[in-house]
Design a protein around this motif. Structure first.
Motif: not given
Length: 405
Positions: A195-201, A223-231
């Motif tokens: 259930d980790r979050k995905i941040l698409l850039v 560096d800004a994203a929470p540690r459990d986010f996949l960027v």
């Protein structure tokens, strides 16, 4: 006449040629959305050509060959009359014979092209007479518009072209919507099975873009994203084409070692949008598509960029927060989610397409009319996007590295 197909003597199937005119990867990707609408028809033969304008990189031709398609030289393409010419740009359409269907290769033909201006200083769009007219005559036989508001723009800037316009909606957005049920498949393709979050850039090209104006953009995001986010970064194809894969990955190496994952060149961005929980993007059309799809969008600061008033990208800029690197990221993503909860997504979707879910049907009918063939009775459903692919992770030392999952 052999309808543009080379070496007719060796042919197993004789039919009408459909010439896919692709000056660059972006146009090719958009035209790829149209081909499933006609590809099973044995009455036609698909061939490709890359206009030799001198401005384009070789990757479009290389990609066409790698897929096992028939790539004509422009000399071969000029030699015969084609049953249909599919064009994602006006480049090359003057050099070939056959009815031309012109489709936008980005959000819409009505978007500004700020690097070109008319003589009177007016910003040029893809509907400007310089794009559509040749010797006072409209060159494309059909001009595909995504929205009725583009008809108003066309009437103002190039009224001669109105009889050639077809409001078909946006098949790229329809395919994104069709991808929604496959979300978990796309997440697994990106390496997320929990259930980790995905941040698409997603970022577009040019020195004005988010990446163009901030070379360290992706490291800042990681560096800004929470540690459990996949960027996950999604770069405009023009960035890869202009600078080369090796150079771009070199620029991204620091961020990749810190945990950034990067969509491979020529992968379908729509699967990544469907997989994402949040989007942090600049003025790329992917940001608008993501917002229309219902994803919370936080905007990346960039250099000034003219936007078409009332268009989806301009409305998105007016109603979504701008990322402040000096503040924690997560509350800002929450603010982007709040903007979605106030009905931003349906509003943007309504600006992206005036014919939701109908683009495939309208485009198929239009193509068969230009071909002069009866349309097959069997319907062709708009398919979900293909699975996204990531650039392989770099080998890094354990110390100080961020786990990308």
């Amino acid at each position: 006449m052999n309808d543009g197909v080379p070496d007719r003597h060796w042919a197993t199937r004789i039919g009408r040629s459909v010439l896919v005119l692709a000056p660059h990867i972006v146009a090719l990707a958009r035209l790829d959305d149209l081909l499933p609408l006609i590809e099973a028809d044995h009455r036609m033969l698909r061939v490709y050509a890359v206009p030799d304008s001198g401005e384009d990189r070789p990757d479009a031709a290389e990609f066409i060959r790698a897929r096992g398609e028939v790539l004509l030289s422009m000399r071969q393409a000029r030699r015969e009359t084609h049953g249909l010419v599919l064009a994602g740009s006006t480049r090359g359409i003057d050099d070939v014979l056959g009815p031309v269907l012109l489709v936008p290769h980005g959000g819409a033909l009505g978007q500004y092209r700020p690097w070109r201006t008319a003589a009177d200083g007016e910003l040029v769009t893809g509907l400007h007479p310089a794009q559509l007219l040749r010797g006072g005559q409209v060159r494309p036989d059909r001009i595909v518009l995504t929205h009725d508001r583009e008809l108003d723009l066309l009437e103002r800037v190039c009224p001669q072209a109105l009889p050639h316009a077809v409001v078909a909606g946006d098949i790229a957005f329809d395919r994104l919507v069709a991808s929604a049920p496959c979300r978990e498949h796309y997440r697994r393709a990106l390496g997320v099975t929990d259930d980790r979050k995905i941040l698409l850039v997603p970022v577009t090209w040019s020195p004005r873009s988010g990446f163009g104006s901030d070379p360290d953009l992706f490291r800042h995001v990681v560096d800004a994203a929470p540690r459990d986010f996949l960027v996950v970064a999604s770069l405009h194809p023009q960035i890869w084409s202009q600078h080369g894969t090796g150079q771009v990955l070199g620029w991204l190496s620091d961020a990749m070692e810190a945990g950034l994952r990067v969509l491979a060149p020529r992968t379908d961005w729509r699967g990544a949008v469907a997989a994402a929980d949040y989007v942090l993007g600049d003025y790329t059309s992917v940001s608008a598509f993501a917002a229309g799809f219902g994803r919370p969008v936080l905007r990346i600061p960039h250099e000034p960029q003219p936007l078409l008033p009332g268009g989806p990208t301009a409305v998105l800029a007016d109603h979504t927060p701008l990322w402040n690197r000096e503040r924690p990221l997560l509350p800002q993503l929450d603010a982007a989610t709040e903007a979605q909860s106030r009905g931003l997504g349906p509003r943007i979707a309504g600006l992206l397409t005036a014919r939701p879910g109908q683009a495939g049907k309208i485009l198929r009918k239009t193509m068969y009319e230009l071909l002069g063939l009866t349309e097959p009775a069997r319907a062709v459903l708009v398919s979900p996007a293909s699975l996204p692919h990531l650039v392989p992770r770099p080998v890094t030392s354990p110390a100080g590295s961020r786990s990308p999952g």
